[in-house]
Scaffold this motif. Sequence first.
Motif, PDB file in Angstrom:
ATOM      1  N   GLN A 648       0.812  -1.218   0.000  1.00 12.36           N
ATOM      2  CA  GLN A 648       0.000   0.000   0.000  1.00 12.36           C
ATOM      3  C   GLN A 648       0.847   1.271   0.000  1.00 12.36           C
ATOM      4  O   GLN A 648       0.419   2.307  -0.510  1.00 12.36           O
ATOM      5  N   SER A 649       2.049   1.197   0.557  1.00 16.44           N
ATOM      6  CA  SER A 649       2.883   2.388   0.616  1.00 16.44           C
ATOM      7  C   SER A 649       3.459   2.752  -0.750  1.00 16.44           C
ATOM      8  O   SER A 649       4.008   3.849  -0.918  1.00 16.44           O
ATOM      9  N   LEU A 650       3.335   1.856  -1.751  1.00 12.71           N
ATOM     10  CA  LEU A 650       3.892   2.113  -3.076  1.00 12.71           C
ATOM     11  C   LEU A 650       2.841   2.360  -4.151  1.00 12.71           C
ATOM     12  O   LEU A 650       3.183   2.799  -5.260  1.00 12.71           O
ATOM     13  N   VAL A 651       1.581   2.098  -3.855  1.00 12.94           N
ATOM     14  CA  VAL A 651       0.550   2.109  -4.893  1.00 12.94           C
ATOM     15  C   VAL A 651       0.500   3.446  -5.622  1.00 12.94           C
ATOM     16  O   VAL A 651       0.535   3.497  -6.866  1.00 12.94           O
ATOM     17  N   ARG A 652       0.407   4.535  -4.877  1.00 13.14           N
ATOM     18  CA  ARG A 652       0.253   5.828  -5.542  1.00 13.14           C
ATOM     19  C   ARG A 652       1.497   6.184  -6.349  1.00 13.14           C
ATOM     20  O   ARG A 652       1.402   6.692  -7.472  1.00 13.14           O
ATOM     21  N   ALA A 653       2.682   5.927  -5.808  1.00 14.87           N
ATOM     22  CA  ALA A 653       3.918   6.245  -6.524  1.00 14.87           C
ATOM     23  C   ALA A 653       4.010   5.452  -7.825  1.00 14.87           C
ATOM     24  O   ALA A 653       4.430   5.986  -8.861  1.00 14.87           O
ATOM     25  N   ILE A 654       3.598   4.188  -7.797  1.00 11.10           N
ATOM     26  CA  ILE A 654       3.659   3.356  -9.001  1.00 11.10           C
ATOM     27  C   ILE A 654       2.644   3.823 -10.037  1.00 11.10           C
ATOM     28  O   ILE A 654       2.969   4.019 -11.218  1.00 11.10           O
TER      29      ILE A 654
END
Length: 683
Positions: A648-654
């Motif tokens: 979840q900590s990477l979803v927006r960045a990806i």
Amino acid sequence: VVSSEQQEDGSLLTHFDQTPRMSTYLVAFVAGNLQRVTAKTKGDVEVNVYATPAQPAASLDWALEHASKTIDFFDEYFGVPYPLPKSDHIALPDFSSGAMENWGLVTYRETALLADPATTSTSTRQYVATVIAHELSHQWFGNLVTMKWWNNLWLNESFATLMEYLATDALHPDWRQWDEFANNEGVAALRRDSIDGVQPVQTDVSSPAEIGALFDGAIVYAKGGRLLRMMQLWIGDEAFRAGLKQYFTRFKYSNTDGNDLWSCLSEASGKDVGALMNTWISQPGYPVVYTSLDDGELVLRQEQFFVGPHQPSDRLWPIPLGVNSSSVPEILSDREWRVPLTSHEPLLLNQHNAAHFITCHDDQLRSRILQAVAEGTLTSSQRAQYLNEQLLLARGGVISSSVLVETLSAFREENDQTVWEIISLAIGELKKFVAQDEAAEKLLRQFTGKLARTQFERLGWDKLDNEPESDSKLRTTIVGCMLYSEDTAVVSTARKLYQDTPLTKLSADLRPLIIGTAVRYSDQPAVTVDQLIEAYQTTQSADLRDDIASGVTSTRDAKQLARLIRLLTDTDVIRSQDVVHWFVDLLRNRYGREAAWHWMRDEWSWIEQTFASDKSHDYFPRYAANLLMTRQQLAEYRDFFTPLRRDQSLVRAIDMGILDLEGKLDLIDREATGVVTALEKIL
């Protein structure tokens, strides 16, 4: 410390005063062999700056001076005194964050606190002053009054971002910090906030994994700070200060949300602050205001501005227009307005460049502004703002990127440092259109040299006695442009300076450029890189280490690039706090990009193990998307990162990374030919 008593067994028993009521995340202890300098504020607060004995004693003085003066400033500005008897500031040799506002004991990276007069650049000294002001403002925003939950993180970080500029502007008016605010926070916020899927300033948080993703520096720091500056100017500084004093007095040692702050500011100003601000902090993105003339009327129309692929949007904002015409209402809240306009002067919206929107003029209104640029009647702030808005409009496909070449030509005689920061950004924008075409790249290099020539001849290589700091910073930009142009004499001078001068004696403002030139043009790249890596490992100067990293990663030699990439996981050479810096610099190097991209994918397990527990975990997908340049790399980016969306900590960045990279490649496909044609024509 209340008392210290030596015990019979040789130990030391220390009694501390009772800790005030505080959030647990603000507790810190530091122990070690440290040196200290100390001073007192006007309010009798003891200020201490600590560092390891390896650092020159003189490197602590700048921080001590600014910490003391900044506390004095905030005491007066807020009308509520600093709430503790002491304020400690400590430089840590390896620290993942830039700084952390622990109450009464602020921890920093060495580069964010120490300023050795012998080795520190003008920009670094200014950076140190702003970081100290940021962390000290947290002693009120965040520490004395704390957010109720993480969705209101902006109550901490957006305010601290605003206050770091407000305080340093008061202490150093010659720094023109509001221009820097626009060029740093404004540019970052406008770029990031134009990508579909970006988070709003106030974001709901439902799991611990989502907390780390909140710390998007371009949004919760930069955009939030920009919105608060917009609001400050809207209600006036006197009401702003009165509202803050009421807020701190009413809510000290307790928790709040945004509505508590809006209430205090509304009472002080007589304006409904929440009605303006809640839309801005809860909606992602920002508007572009289109202006046109139609039969004696000015037509103003707003819509959401995007760069890259996006879904349709019907969002509206209440926009403080800040226009230089009394016939135009203060706030545009509807989709479209029509108002009479008889003036033939340039129409300037957002005059203080604080409101979070951009303007797109029709041809007639745009020609008025370009004429004002040519005649020198716009202020430097207005020139920088206009040019940055043209960059954004080109990125968004609203205007042709080839127009940037002609627009830049109007700035050939520009001598202002803040405007040249945006000119340099514009040149960087054009680089992506010529990255795969050596002949076209040569044209851009020639164009850049012609743009910078006048200022290079004025400034030269050497700092003059009593020259303004703005010229010292401008020299860095101009020399960088001349080196990019591959001017033979300039390259030769840089190489000679490197050969004849010890690293610590090189101009701190020019040192990374000189090192980079020596590395790129070295006849013995292995020897040059060996020397620099040895210097990197032996120096105690964090500033020099950063300069070496910036310079050595610009090598064009494949063997040396492979060697540097292997060092990324060698923490005996490169501290984990510095890996992202090295990785980004290698990605930025066209000769090292592919190898650095492979390294990131091959070493992802190590990256997760090393960085997943702090806020820098998502830097890797974010910076990779910013710097990758081909369709093949986009496909690889998708293939690699899509399975990692389970984190979840990477979803927006990806997700934003994919859109950012897609939009960039689509723009290059559409505009590259036109940009090259414009360069050929202008030369």
